[in-house]
Design an enzyme around this catalytic site. Structure first.
Site, PDB file in Angstrom:
ATOM      1  N   GLY A  99      50.566  31.250  19.084  1.00 23.97           N
ATOM      2  CA  GLY A  99      50.417  32.610  19.590  1.00 23.97           C
ATOM      3  C   GLY A  99      51.711  33.090  20.231  1.00 23.97           C
ATOM      4  O   GLY A  99      52.654  33.495  19.559  1.00 23.97           O
ATOM      5  N   GLY A 100      51.762  33.019  21.567  1.00 23.28           N
ATOM      6  CA  GLY A 100      52.869  33.575  22.347  1.00 23.28           C
ATOM      7  C   GLY A 100      54.255  33.264  21.806  1.00 23.28           C
ATOM      8  O   GLY A 100      55.090  34.172  21.668  1.00 23.28           O
TER       9      GLY A 100
ATOM     10  N   HIS B  25      38.639  32.613  15.548  1.00 26.26           N
ATOM     11  CA  HIS B  25      39.502  32.379  16.716  1.00 26.26           C
ATOM     12  C   HIS B  25      38.649  32.425  17.990  1.00 26.26           C
ATOM     13  O   HIS B  25      37.725  33.217  18.099  1.00 26.26           O
ATOM     14  CB  HIS B  25      40.614  33.425  16.773  1.00 26.26           C
ATOM     15  CG  HIS B  25      41.667  33.079  17.770  1.00 26.26           C
ATOM     16  ND1 HIS B  25      41.522  33.351  19.114  1.00 26.26           N
ATOM     17  CD2 HIS B  25      42.847  32.429  17.638  1.00 26.26           C
ATOM     18  CE1 HIS B  25      42.585  32.888  19.754  1.00 26.26           C
ATOM     19  NE2 HIS B  25      43.402  32.327  18.878  1.00 26.26           N
TER      20      HIS B  25
ATOM     21  N   GLU C 277      42.048  24.278  18.427  1.00 27.88           N
ATOM     22  CA  GLU C 277      42.658  25.009  19.536  1.00 27.88           C
ATOM     23  C   GLU C 277      41.784  24.850  20.779  1.00 27.88           C
ATOM     24  O   GLU C 277      40.804  25.588  20.946  1.00 27.88           O
ATOM     25  CB  GLU C 277      42.778  26.494  19.189  1.00 27.88           C
ATOM     26  CG  GLU C 277      43.631  26.769  17.976  1.00 27.88           C
ATOM     27  CD  GLU C 277      44.213  28.174  17.996  1.00 27.88           C
ATOM     28  OE1 GLU C 277      45.434  28.309  17.952  1.00 27.88           O
ATOM     29  OE2 GLU C 277      43.434  29.141  18.081  1.00 27.88           O
TER      30      GLU C 277
ATOM     31  N   SER D 289      49.473  26.929  23.317  1.00 27.13           N
ATOM     32  CA  SER D 289      50.738  26.801  24.046  1.00 27.13           C
ATOM     33  C   SER D 289      51.762  25.919  23.333  1.00 27.13           C
ATOM     34  O   SER D 289      52.503  25.170  23.980  1.00 27.13           O
ATOM     35  CB  SER D 289      50.481  26.314  25.481  1.00 27.13           C
ATOM     36  OG  SER D 289      49.679  27.260  26.175  1.00 27.13           O
TER      37      SER D 289
ATOM     38  N   ASN E 174      50.400  33.596  15.064  1.00 25.47           N
ATOM     39  CA  ASN E 174      49.304  34.548  15.290  1.00 25.47           C
ATOM     40  C   ASN E 174      49.793  35.545  16.335  1.00 25.47           C
ATOM     41  O   ASN E 174      49.877  35.220  17.518  1.00 25.47           O
ATOM     42  CB  ASN E 174      48.075  33.759  15.787  1.00 25.47           C
ATOM     43  CG  ASN E 174      46.970  34.673  16.265  1.00 25.47           C
ATOM     44  OD1 ASN E 174      46.979  35.883  16.017  1.00 25.47           O
ATOM     45  ND2 ASN E 174      45.990  34.088  16.963  1.00 25.47           N
ATOM     46  N   TRP E 175      50.123  36.747  15.877  1.00 29.53           N
ATOM     47  CA  TRP E 175      50.744  37.730  16.780  1.00 29.53           C
ATOM     48  C   TRP E 175      49.719  38.427  17.661  1.00 29.53           C
ATOM     49  O   TRP E 175      50.094  39.195  18.545  1.00 29.53           O
ATOM     50  CB  TRP E 175      51.541  38.755  15.961  1.00 29.53           C
ATOM     51  CG  TRP E 175      52.650  38.142  15.144  1.00 29.53           C
ATOM     52  CD1 TRP E 175      53.107  36.840  15.205  1.00 29.53           C
ATOM     53  CD2 TRP E 175      53.446  38.790  14.133  1.00 29.53           C
ATOM     54  NE1 TRP E 175      54.117  36.648  14.306  1.00 29.53           N
ATOM     55  CE2 TRP E 175      54.359  37.838  13.634  1.00 29.53           C
ATOM     56  CE3 TRP E 175      53.479  40.087  13.613  1.00 29.53           C
ATOM     57  CZ2 TRP E 175      55.281  38.147  12.633  1.00 29.53           C
ATOM     58  CZ3 TRP E 175      54.402  40.392  12.617  1.00 29.53           C
ATOM     59  CH2 TRP E 175      55.295  39.426  12.135  1.00 29.53           C
ATOM     60  N   LYS E 176      48.450  38.193  17.390  1.00 27.74           N
ATOM     61  CA  LYS E 176      47.369  38.806  18.186  1.00 27.74           C
ATOM     62  C   LYS E 176      47.568  40.328  18.262  1.00 27.74           C
ATOM     63  O   LYS E 176      48.043  40.921  17.301  1.00 27.74           O
ATOM     64  CB  LYS E 176      47.289  38.145  19.566  1.00 27.74           C
ATOM     65  CG  LYS E 176      47.164  36.614  19.444  1.00 27.74           C
ATOM     66  CD  LYS E 176      46.749  35.949  20.712  1.00 27.74           C
ATOM     67  CE  LYS E 176      46.673  34.435  20.472  1.00 27.74           C
ATOM     68  NZ  LYS E 176      46.170  33.707  21.628  1.00 27.74           N
TER      69      LYS E 176
ATOM     70  N   GLU F 257      39.141  33.689  20.802  1.00 29.14           N
ATOM     71  CA  GLU F 257      39.049  34.990  21.482  1.00 29.14           C
ATOM     72  C   GLU F 257      37.945  35.830  20.864  1.00 29.14           C
ATOM     73  O   GLU F 257      37.252  36.579  21.552  1.00 29.14           O
ATOM     74  CB  GLU F 257      40.410  35.710  21.419  1.00 29.14           C
ATOM     75  CG  GLU F 257      41.402  35.082  22.385  1.00 29.14           C
ATOM     76  CD  GLU F 257      42.857  35.172  21.961  1.00 29.14           C
ATOM     77  OE1 GLU F 257      43.204  36.000  21.102  1.00 29.14           O
ATOM     78  OE2 GLU F 257      43.664  34.371  22.500  1.00 29.14           O
TER      79      GLU F 257
ATOM     80  N   GLY G 295      47.287  30.279  25.504  1.00 29.30           N
ATOM     81  CA  GLY G 295      47.924  31.294  26.333  1.00 29.30           C
ATOM     82  C   GLY G 295      48.032  30.900  27.801  1.00 29.30           C
ATOM     83  O   GLY G 295      48.328  31.734  28.652  1.00 29.30           O
TER      84      GLY G 295
END
Ligand code: PGA
Length: 256
Positions: free
Chosen positions: A234-235, A96, A168, A213, A9-11, A98, A174
């Site tokens: 993500g990251g 998600h 999640e 993470s 997930n590149w956000k 966020e 993150g």
């Protein structure tokens, strides 16, 4: 045993050129992992077409990060399930944390988004997870199972093969603070039991990803837990080498 499914997930990251380069890295990683793992990437919507092009003819799946919860119409700034489908992407993340916490997305809207996604022929990854406050208050199972009950209220049993869940924990996203393999396994077990209670053996095909993470160093441990069938990353998915490490770790576990 389910085939592990890892999705990056590149956000809200990447230029067009970076997105294409990352997609190419994903293709290389997927090719060397072979048939042992499903690999997906979820670029920003504006780069979907370029990323679809970069992944064409390969096994890498292209996913959207979000869709509007209406079929079409007055929803400024959103993209519809049909638009995502037309781009060539095959699925979308829904719910998600966020979007839940920063944009006010509700479980009811998650349920509606699943309906429009399925109607457009997409697969879905539905995200669920508790905050630190909820965990500390001992409310993790109540929160996670409540999100499942409401967010999948009208999810049809005939489309279970198009459903992936992503557990999640919000406090792990993150932050560099990963759930321990035991914490992940506990919640994944509750989710699996809920799926079986709701749909019986028909839900055995539903992949349950862990997200929060995930890195090459912890992916193997997490993915070898029972009922941890994949990862939403993500990251670490923004770095070609890290992403390759995670794909390789997933291929090694082969679904626990
Ligand atoms: P992270 O994000 O891997 O950067 O923690 C996971 C996610 O939000 O899907």
């Amino acid at each position: 045993m389910l085939k592990p499914f890892v999705c990056g997930n590149w956000k809200m990251n990447t230029t067009a050129a970076e997105a294409v380069a990352l997609a190419q890295a994903a293709v290389t990683a997927a090719q060397s992992a072979g048939d042992a793992v499903r690999v997906g990437v979820a670029p920003p919507a504006i780069w979907l077409t370029q990323v679809v092009e970069a992944c064409r003819g390969t096994a890498v799946e292209v996913w959207a990060q979000n869709i509007g919860f209406l079929e079409s119409g007055a929803l400024t700034g959103e993209i519809s399930a049909a638009m995502v489908r037309e781009s060539g992407a095959t699925g979308t993340i829904i719910g998600h944390s966020e979007r839940r916490s920063l944009m006010g997305l509700t479980d009811e809207q998650v349920d509606k988004a699943c309906q429009v996604a399925l109607a457009a022929g997409l697969e879905v990854i539905v995200c669920i997870g508790e905050t630190l406050q909820e965990r500390d208050a001992g409310r993790t199972s109540e929160v996670v199972l409540g999100q499942l009950r409401a967010g999948l209220a009208s999810y049809p049993s005939t489309a279970l093969h198009r459903l992936t869940l992503a557990y999640e924990p919000v406090w792990a996203i993150g932050t560099g603070r990963t759930a321990t393999p035991e914490q992940a396994a506990e919640v994944h077990g509750w989710i699996r039991s809920w799926l079986t209670e709701r749909w019986g053996a028909a839900a055995d095909c539903v992949v349950i990803q862990y997200g929060g993470s995930v890195k090459p160093a912890n992916a193997g441990d997490l993915l070898s837990q029972p009922e941890v069938d994949g990862a939403l990353v993500g990251g670490a998915s923004l770095d070609g080498a890290s992403w390759t490490g995670i794909v390789e770790a997933a291929a090694r576990t082969g679904g626990a």
